[in-house]
Structure formats: structure tokens, C-alpha cells
Scaffold this motif. Structure first.
Motif, PDB file in Angstrom:
ATOM      1  N   THR A  62       0.822  -1.216   0.000  1.00  0.00           N
ATOM      2  CA  THR A  62       0.000   0.000   0.000  1.00  0.00           C
ATOM      3  C   THR A  62       0.856   1.268   0.000  1.00  0.00           C
ATOM      4  N   SER A  63       2.173   1.096  -0.074  1.00  0.00           N
ATOM      5  CA  SER A  63       3.103   2.226  -0.075  1.00  0.00           C
ATOM      6  C   SER A  63       3.869   2.286  -1.389  1.00  0.00           C
ATOM      7  N   ALA A  64       4.656   3.325  -1.525  1.00  0.00           N
ATOM      8  CA  ALA A  64       5.599   3.445  -2.634  1.00  0.00           C
ATOM      9  C   ALA A  64       6.959   3.757  -2.037  1.00  0.00           C
ATOM     10  N   TYR A  65       7.974   3.016  -2.481  1.00  0.00           N
ATOM     11  CA  TYR A  65       9.336   3.313  -2.078  1.00  0.00           C
ATOM     12  C   TYR A  65       9.811   4.497  -2.902  1.00  0.00           C
ATOM     13  N   PHE A  66      10.440   5.463  -2.252  1.00  0.00           N
ATOM     14  CA  PHE A  66      10.963   6.673  -2.889  1.00  0.00           C
ATOM     15  C   PHE A  66      12.476   6.637  -2.748  1.00  0.00           C
ATOM     16  N   GLY A  67      13.195   6.629  -3.853  1.00  0.00           N
ATOM     17  CA  GLY A  67      14.649   6.565  -3.793  1.00  0.00           C
ATOM     18  C   GLY A  67      15.285   7.117  -5.053  1.00  0.00           C
ATOM     19  N   THR A  68      16.586   6.886  -5.190  1.00  0.00           N
ATOM     20  CA  THR A  68      17.375   7.392  -6.322  1.00  0.00           C
ATOM     21  C   THR A  68      17.062   8.869  -6.549  1.00  0.00           C
ATOM     22  N   PHE A  69      16.913   9.593  -5.467  1.00  0.00           N
ATOM     23  CA  PHE A  69      16.526  11.001  -5.504  1.00  0.00           C
ATOM     24  C   PHE A  69      17.787  11.842  -5.630  1.00  0.00           C
ATOM     25  N   ALA A  70      17.870  12.605  -6.704  1.00  0.00           N
ATOM     26  CA  ALA A  70      19.053  13.437  -6.935  1.00  0.00           C
ATOM     27  C   ALA A  70      18.646  14.739  -7.612  1.00  0.00           C
ATOM     28  N   VAL A  71      19.325  15.807  -7.213  1.00  0.00           N
ATOM     29  CA  VAL A  71      19.160  17.119  -7.832  1.00  0.00           C
ATOM     30  C   VAL A  71      20.558  17.623  -8.178  1.00  0.00           C
ATOM     31  N   ASP A  72      20.695  18.194  -9.348  1.00  0.00           N
ATOM     32  CA  ASP A  72      21.972  18.767  -9.789  1.00  0.00           C
ATOM     33  C   ASP A  72      22.527  19.641  -8.660  1.00  0.00           C
ATOM     34  N   PRO A  73      23.783  19.427  -8.265  1.00  0.00           N
ATOM     35  CA  PRO A  73      24.347  20.207  -7.148  1.00  0.00           C
ATOM     36  C   PRO A  73      24.223  21.721  -7.319  1.00  0.00           C
ATOM     37  N   ALA A  74      24.301  22.210  -8.540  1.00  0.00           N
ATOM     38  CA  ALA A  74      24.193  23.651  -8.775  1.00  0.00           C
ATOM     39  C   ALA A  74      22.770  24.168  -8.548  1.00  0.00           C
ATOM     40  N   GLN A  75      21.785  23.260  -8.515  1.00  0.00           N
ATOM     41  CA  GLN A  75      20.387  23.650  -8.317  1.00  0.00           C
ATOM     42  C   GLN A  75      19.875  23.356  -6.909  1.00  0.00           C
ATOM     43  N   GLN A  76      20.691  22.720  -6.081  1.00  0.00           N
ATOM     44  CA  GLN A  76      20.245  22.373  -4.734  1.00  0.00           C
ATOM     45  C   GLN A  76      20.006  23.635  -3.913  1.00  0.00           C
ATOM     46  N   GLY A  77      18.942  23.602  -3.149  1.00  0.00           N
ATOM     47  CA  GLY A  77      18.584  24.750  -2.327  1.00  0.00           C
ATOM     48  C   GLY A  77      17.674  25.744  -3.030  1.00  0.00           C
ATOM     49  N   ALA A  78      17.272  25.439  -4.264  1.00  0.00           N
ATOM     50  CA  ALA A  78      16.443  26.373  -5.027  1.00  0.00           C
ATOM     51  C   ALA A  78      14.986  25.921  -5.145  1.00  0.00           C
ATOM     52  N   GLY A  79      14.611  24.831  -4.471  1.00  0.00           N
ATOM     53  CA  GLY A  79      13.217  24.396  -4.489  1.00  0.00           C
ATOM     54  C   GLY A  79      12.889  23.258  -5.427  1.00  0.00           C
ATOM     55  N   LEU A  80      13.825  22.876  -6.285  1.00  0.00           N
ATOM     56  CA  LEU A  80      13.543  21.814  -7.246  1.00  0.00           C
ATOM     57  C   LEU A  80      13.291  20.478  -6.548  1.00  0.00           C
ATOM     58  N   GLY A  81      14.047  20.170  -5.512  1.00  0.00           N
ATOM     59  CA  GLY A  81      13.863  18.911  -4.792  1.00  0.00           C
ATOM     60  C   GLY A  81      12.467  18.794  -4.203  1.00  0.00           C
ATOM     61  N   GLY A  82      11.985  19.854  -3.615  1.00  0.00           N
ATOM     62  CA  GLY A  82      10.630  19.850  -3.064  1.00  0.00           C
ATOM     63  C   GLY A  82       9.573  19.661  -4.131  1.00  0.00           C
ATOM     64  N   ARG A  83       9.781  20.286  -5.280  1.00  0.00           N
ATOM     65  CA  ARG A  83       8.834  20.123  -6.392  1.00  0.00           C
ATOM     66  C   ARG A  83       8.837  18.685  -6.900  1.00  0.00           C
ATOM     67  N   LEU A  84      10.024  18.108  -7.005  1.00  0.00           N
ATOM     68  CA  LEU A  84      10.133  16.731  -7.480  1.00  0.00           C
ATOM     69  C   LEU A  84       9.501  15.770  -6.471  1.00  0.00           C
ATOM     70  N   LEU A  85       9.708  16.001  -5.193  1.00  0.00           N
ATOM     71  CA  LEU A  85       9.081  15.172  -4.162  1.00  0.00           C
ATOM     72  C   LEU A  85       7.561  15.264  -4.251  1.00  0.00           C
ATOM     73  N   ALA A  86       7.024  16.451  -4.446  1.00  0.00           N
ATOM     74  CA  ALA A  86       5.570  16.629  -4.573  1.00  0.00           C
ATOM     75  C   ALA A  86       5.038  15.880  -5.792  1.00  0.00           C
ATOM     76  N   GLU A  87       5.766  15.944  -6.893  1.00  0.00           N
ATOM     77  CA  GLU A  87       5.351  15.220  -8.096  1.00  0.00           C
ATOM     78  C   GLU A  87       5.410  13.711  -7.857  1.00  0.00           C
ATOM     79  N   ALA A  88       6.444  13.240  -7.182  1.00  0.00           N
ATOM     80  CA  ALA A  88       6.563  11.812  -6.881  1.00  0.00           C
ATOM     81  C   ALA A  88       5.400  11.353  -6.017  1.00  0.00           C
ATOM     82  N   ASP A  89       5.045  12.139  -5.027  1.00  0.00           N
ATOM     83  CA  ASP A  89       3.918  11.833  -4.153  1.00  0.00           C
ATOM     84  C   ASP A  89       2.642  11.687  -4.979  1.00  0.00           C
ATOM     85  N   ALA A  90       2.373  12.674  -5.838  1.00  0.00           N
ATOM     86  CA  ALA A  90       1.168  12.642  -6.670  1.00  0.00           C
ATOM     87  C   ALA A  90       1.177  11.442  -7.616  1.00  0.00           C
ATOM     88  N   GLN A  91       2.336  11.140  -8.194  1.00  0.00           N
ATOM     89  CA  GLN A  91       2.432   9.997  -9.108  1.00  0.00           C
ATOM     90  C   GLN A  91       2.190   8.679  -8.374  1.00  0.00           C
TER      91      GLN A  91
END
Length: 181
Positions: A85-114
Motif C-alpha cells: 500500500t506504499s511506494a518506495y521513494f529513492g534514487t533522488f538526486a538534484v543537480d548540485p548547482a540547483q540544490q537549495g532552489a526548491g527543485l527537490g521539493g517540487r520533485l518530491l511533490a510530483e513523486a507523491d502525486a504519481q
């Protein structure tokens, strides 16, 4: 850091494997990873993933590898795998130059919805190296909670890197899907 343009999300294809491997390696291993805050370079040497590992995710009918792109450039990725009844979330990576700019949170939200859309997942579950206090805190700010379960690090399996210390283990985190964070 300026927030990047809204990313486009899509499923990875076979031709994306080399770029995904390069992205994951740049986010976690070696000197390039030190540009971001997700580096594991002080804990592990060697690889974080390889083409065979990424291709296996693509060929697993119960998994999907999501990509986040801005202007056609790969900036983030994550794996989702149906587990009951769950989904495993892994292999999560954001380009180091983009870290801290909100992309990770957006990707996590999309993963949750998917995960909800694809499998009706009621929760996301993941593992994080216990010694990564900063990363654990990031996930906890996004609704994940420690389950109390710990899993051993796969010492001796260089597909996951060469540990620089002998006390590594994983903490299991879980959050209900649809949790804002």
C-alpha cells in the motif's frame, strides 16, 4: 539562489540512463558533489549507482524513474516503486548547482502525486544513511517520520560504494501521501 523555472516531469527512457547515472553521481559522490549539500563524499567512495541499476528500474513494471527537466536539461530524478500500500521513494538526486532552489521539493511533490495516481499509494517510504543528520532533517521538514526501523548498509557490495567508516546503516522514513511539505 534563484528558483529555477518550473520543471517538466516525465518518465525516464532507456536513452536517459547515462544522463541519470551522471546526475546521481554528481549529487552524491566525488568533488562535484561538494558543490551541493547532499554529498556523501565524506562517508563513501566509489559509485552511487551504475547503468545496470538504473536500467533495472526502467525494466521493472512496478517502478518508474521520474525526471525533472528545465529547458530540456536534466536537473533531478527519483525512483518510485510500488510496495504493497506504499511506494518506495529513492534514487533522488538534484543537480548540485540547483540544490537549495526548491527543485527537490517540487520533485518530491510530483513523486507523491504519481505514487497516488499510479498505485493508490497511501504512504511514501524511504531509507537514508543514519549519519546524514542534515538530510534526515530535510525530509522530516517535509512530513517524513522515522519509523524506528534500521537496515544494514550493504558492506562488501561496491555497487553501493566503498564505505569510509564501519558504522553506516539506514534509517527508514515514512510519510502519508498527500502530506504537504
Amino acid at each position: 539562489m534563484t528558483e529555477p523555472a518550473a520543471p517538466a516531469f516525465r518518465e525516464a527512457r532507456a536513452e536517459d540512463v547515462p544522463a541519470v547515472v551522471a546526475l546521481v553521481e554528481s549529487a552524491y559522490r566525488g568533488e562535484s558533489s561538494r558543490r551541493g549539500w547532499t554529498t556523501e563524499a565524506d562517508l563513501l567512495d566509489g559509485q552511487r549507482t551504475d547503468p545496470a541499476g538504473i536500467a533495472a528500474v526502467l525494466h521493472d513494471p512496478g517502478s518508474v524513474l521520474l525526471l525533472a527537466e528545465v529547458d530540456g536539461r536534466l536537473l533531478g530524478c527519483c525512483e518510485l516503486r510500488s510496495v504493497g500500500t506504499s511506494a518506495y521513494f529513492g534514487t533522488f538526486a538534484v543537480d548540485p548547482a540547483q540544490q537549495g532552489a526548491g527543485l527537490g521539493g517540487r520533485l518530491l511533490a510530483e513523486a507523491d502525486a504519481q505514487a497516488v495516481r499510479r498505485w493508490g499509494a497511501q504512504a511514501l517510504e524511504m531509507t537514508v544513511i543514519a549519519q546524514r543528520a542534515d538530510l534526515l532533517a530535510w525530509y522530516e521538514r517535509r512530513g517524513f517520520r522515522r519509523t524506528g526501523e534500521r537496515r544494514p548498509f550493504p558492506y562488501g557490495d561496491e555497487r553501493f560504494g566503498r564505505p569510509r567508516r564501519d558504522d553506516l546503516e539506514f534509517v527508514v522514513l515514512r510519510r502519508a501521501t498527500g502530506t504537504a511539505g
